[in-house]
Every structure is written in C-alpha cells, then in structure tokens.
Design a protein around this motif. Structure first.
Motif, PDB file in Angstrom:
ATOM      1  N   GLY A   1      -1.473   5.346  -1.853  1.00 24.09           N
ATOM      2  CA  GLY A   1      -0.125   4.799  -1.808  1.00 24.09           C
ATOM      3  C   GLY A   1       0.931   5.815  -1.435  1.00 24.09           C
ATOM      4  O   GLY A   1       2.123   5.553  -1.581  1.00 24.09           O
ATOM      5  N   LYS A   2       0.514   6.960  -0.919  1.00 24.73           N
ATOM      6  CA  LYS A   2       1.462   8.022  -0.606  1.00 24.73           C
ATOM      7  C   LYS A   2       1.824   8.047   0.879  1.00 24.73           C
ATOM      8  O   LYS A   2       1.001   7.737   1.740  1.00 24.73           O
ATOM      9  N   PHE A   3       3.055   8.431   1.135  1.00 25.32           N
ATOM     10  CA  PHE A   3       3.513   8.723   2.490  1.00 25.32           C
ATOM     11  C   PHE A   3       3.566  10.237   2.641  1.00 25.32           C
ATOM     12  O   PHE A   3       4.244  10.920   1.862  1.00 25.32           O
TER      13      PHE A   3
ATOM     14  N   VAL B   1       0.814  -1.215   0.000  1.00 24.75           N
ATOM     15  CA  VAL B   1       0.000   0.000   0.000  1.00 24.75           C
ATOM     16  C   VAL B   1       0.847   1.265   0.000  1.00 24.75           C
ATOM     17  O   VAL B   1       0.316   2.362  -0.169  1.00 24.75           O
ATOM     18  N   CYS B   2       2.156   1.126   0.195  1.00 22.90           N
ATOM     19  CA  CYS B   2       3.053   2.272   0.134  1.00 22.90           C
ATOM     20  C   CYS B   2       4.459   1.748  -0.149  1.00 22.90           C
ATOM     21  O   CYS B   2       4.878   0.761   0.445  1.00 22.90           O
ATOM     22  N   SER B   3       5.173   2.415  -1.056  1.00 23.69           N
ATOM     23  CA  SER B   3       6.517   1.976  -1.417  1.00 23.69           C
ATOM     24  C   SER B   3       7.426   3.190  -1.552  1.00 23.69           C
ATOM     25  O   SER B   3       7.001   4.329  -1.364  1.00 23.69           O
ATOM     26  N   GLY B   4       8.688   2.946  -1.875  1.00 22.62           N
ATOM     27  CA  GLY B   4       9.639   4.036  -2.049  1.00 22.62           C
ATOM     28  C   GLY B   4      10.163   4.621  -0.756  1.00 22.62           C
ATOM     29  O   GLY B   4      10.744   5.705  -0.746  1.00 22.62           O
ATOM     30  N   LEU B   5      10.018   3.900   0.360  1.00 24.62           N
ATOM     31  CA  LEU B   5      10.442   4.395   1.666  1.00 24.62           C
ATOM     32  C   LEU B   5      11.881   3.973   1.957  1.00 24.62           C
ATOM     33  O   LEU B   5      12.406   3.019   1.374  1.00 24.62           O
TER      34      LEU B   5
ATOM     35  N   LYS C   1       2.178  10.053   7.757  1.00 26.32           N
ATOM     36  CA  LYS C   1       0.931   9.306   7.627  1.00 26.32           C
ATOM     37  C   LYS C   1       0.929   8.576   6.283  1.00 26.32           C
ATOM     38  O   LYS C   1       1.364   9.116   5.266  1.00 26.32           O
ATOM     39  N   VAL C   2       0.434   7.353   6.305  1.00 30.15           N
ATOM     40  CA  VAL C   2       0.326   6.549   5.097  1.00 30.15           C
ATOM     41  C   VAL C   2      -1.120   6.566   4.625  1.00 30.15           C
ATOM     42  O   VAL C   2      -2.038   6.280   5.400  1.00 30.15           O
TER      43      VAL C   2
END
Length: 353
Positions: free
Chosen positions: A240-242, A205-209, A234-235
């Motif tokens: 899909g953004k942080f 649900v979120c990537s690139g971290l 916040k996710v």
C-alpha cells in the motif's frame, strides 16, 4: 496601429533530448485542453532536429493508441484517427499521417484517461459519472465499473476518477482524487485524500496521495503521479505504499514510457481553487523554482531526470502524454482545411476482381 502579436509556441530542450528521442525510434503525442492543441514531438530525418506538429481540437484530453489507431477525447466527442501510411511510406516529411475516421458523440463527460482492450474496445475514465465506461453505438456511454465507495452513477464528479492503468489488455487500476460520495466532494480531499483502486477487487491499494494521476503498468510494476506533491513514483499494491522516484518541477499529468525512460507531462499550476495550496508549491518555493510546462524524461534505472523539454507561450498546461513507437515524425489531418476532402483511402481487404 498594428495588431497584438499572435500567441507563440516555443520549445526548449536539454542538449541530448533530440538524440535520445531519435535513438528511441519514436515520437511523443501531447494533449493540451487549455489551448486546444494536440502536439506531436518527434525528430526530422533530414535536418536531424526536433519536429513539432500541431492540430487544433476542442479541449483534447485523454489519448490511446493501438496499432495504427489513435483515439483522442475532446469536449463532447471521442475521435478515432487512423494512420493512413504503410510501412516505409512518407508524406511531406511525415512517416505517419493520422486521418480522422470515426467520431463518437458522448456529450461533455469530462473524459480523462483512455485505453484499448485486447479485443479492440475503447475504455475511458468517465470523470463526470465517477466510473469506467466504454464507447456505445447507441448511447453517450456504457458504464463498466465504479469504485465501491461511489453508491450510484450520477453526473456529479463525486471522486474525480481520472486515471486508468491497463494491464494485459484490461483495465487494472484507477486513480481518484478522493473517495467521497457527494457531488464535487473531491475538492476537499486534494491534499491527502487521493487513492489508487484495484479494478478487479475494488480494494484501495494505495491512499494518502495528493491529487494522483496517470497510473500506468510497465515492466511488471505499477507507476503513478502524486501530482499535488510533484512526485513520480511506484505503487506497491501489496504494502500500500507509494515510493517516490523523482521530484517534478510542475503539476504532473500524463505518463508514458520509451524503453527504460518514463516521459512525464508537466503543467504550470493555475491560480484557482483546484491547484492552490498544494504541497507542490511549497516544495517549489523552497527550491527557488517556478513551475514548468513541458516534459521530464526520467531514467528508471537511476531515478535521474535524463532529458527535458520546456514549453513556453500559448501552452501552459498539458493533460496526456503518449508514446508513438516506430513513428518518428507523425502528422494529423485537421477538420478546418480542404486537406480532409482530398485524403481518400480504399479498403480492398475483401476485393475480388
């Protein structure tokens, strides 16, 4: 000739930290595997000052609380402590005394985050095997779930699955430093390969971290630490953004909440392959700052750092941070003194005279 000075533990706080913690009506538990300590930071009712209690455990990591139970993961065991005091009771200035009650021998699974389910089971991030697991009465662990990008369970720390967010008494999300399926491959993904994974669907649900940690569900939102960037945010699973909320001047691990404040643990990054070359260091250098070890208290309404606590001396790294609501000055019975022999309690729930 005199011996070298004993290692020290020094704490410095912002001007209003103690009054904020007192008004919040609770305390904060910290684990530091680097120096083998569990610390309770609270307030002293008699002196109106900060209260600090410490116990030595072997490599304490993840912690979880449920009612009067406190679980602490160590090098090869998971301890369960029980608060032996009843409502309104005090013992030597403490309003909670955590007594060791059960120890499960898991072996060195590199246990990270933990959480209690709604039916009282203890679930944990089994980082060595890249999965979620629970305590087993007959084995080292019982596997519950693995991310779809991990093909099989193996003692290879493939993706460095470290964080666990519980929602409504169930595992909801995990963080992993990478999505590799080869032993120790997460180290090549430290800069931007981190992900947040939904447990029910298995979807990312979120990537690139950068080395994410400590996902937490609070007040209807999913929060996490983008540790390699020095960010708390916040996710948004739908987009899909942080969304960064605050910059943190240290390597962030450990996230808990007291009211409308987020309490975040910071560490001074080590000079080794795991921490070197992260974007966090570049941001600290640009700001002319050195990394800090301690706590940052962020106001969720504004994103401002409202209070802080800095730790100096023997402790340079924290792992987990846990709020203990309603317990202002807790203590813990250790294993090395005679005190553990003298603390005896009786379960009279079914006693018939």
């Amino acid at each position: 000739m005199t011996d070298a000075a004993a290692p020290r533990l020094e704490l410095f706080t912002s001007r209003q930290f103690v009054s904020w913690l007192r008004e919040a009506g609770g305390s904060i538990a910290l684990s530091t595997y680097q120096s083998g300590k569990v610390l309770f930071v609270g307030t002293n009712a008699e002196t109106d000052k900060i209260s600090v209690f410490e116990r030595t455990l072997e490599r304490p990591m993840g912690m979880a609380v449920s009612g009067n139970r406190l679980a602490v993961a160590s090098l090869y065991q998971v301890y369960t402590f029980i608060d032996a005091l009843g409502p309104g009771e005090m013992a030597k200035g403490a309003d909670a005394v955590y007594v060791p009650q059960v120890s499960h021998f898991t072996g060195d699974l590199d246990v990270h985050d933990m959480g209690y389910t709604d039916d009282g089971r203890l679930v944990f991030a089994n980082t060595l095997f890249s999965c979620l697991a629970e305590i087993s009465e007959t084995h080292s662990f019982k596997p519950l779930w693995k991310p779809p990008f991990v093909s099989r369970l193996a003692a290879e720390d493939r993706c460095h699955l470290n964080g666990l967010a519980m929602r409504d008494g169930k595992p909801a999300h995990v963080t992993a430093v990478g999505r590799g399926d080869v032993a120790d491959s997460w180290r090549d993904a430290r800069l931007s390969g981190g992900v947040v994974v939904d447990v029910d669907s298995g979807e990312i649900v979120c990537s690139g971290l950068s080395m994410p940690h400590s996902p937490r569900w609070h007040g209807g939102s999913l929060y996490a630490l983008n540790s390699g960037q020095g960010e708390f945010g916040k996710v948004d699973p739908s987009s899909g953004k942080f969304e960064p909320i605050a910059f943190l001047p240290g390597y962030a691990r450990g996230l808990t909440f007291l009211g409308h404040h987020a309490v975040i643990g910071l560490s001074s990054p080590r000079s080794n392959r795991t921490f070197e070359g992260l974007p966090l260091q570049e941001r600290l250098d640009a700001a002319g700052m050195k990394p800090r070890c301690g706590l940052q208290v962020v106001d969720l309404r504004t994103g401002d750092v409202a209070h802080w606590l800095t730790i100096d001396g023997i402790v340079t790294e924290l792992y987990d941070v846990l709020a203990l609501p309603g317990r202002r000055s807790p203590s813990m019975i250790g294993f090395k003194s005679d005190e553990i022999r003298r603390v005896i309690s009786m379960d009279t729930g079914e006693w018939r005279q």
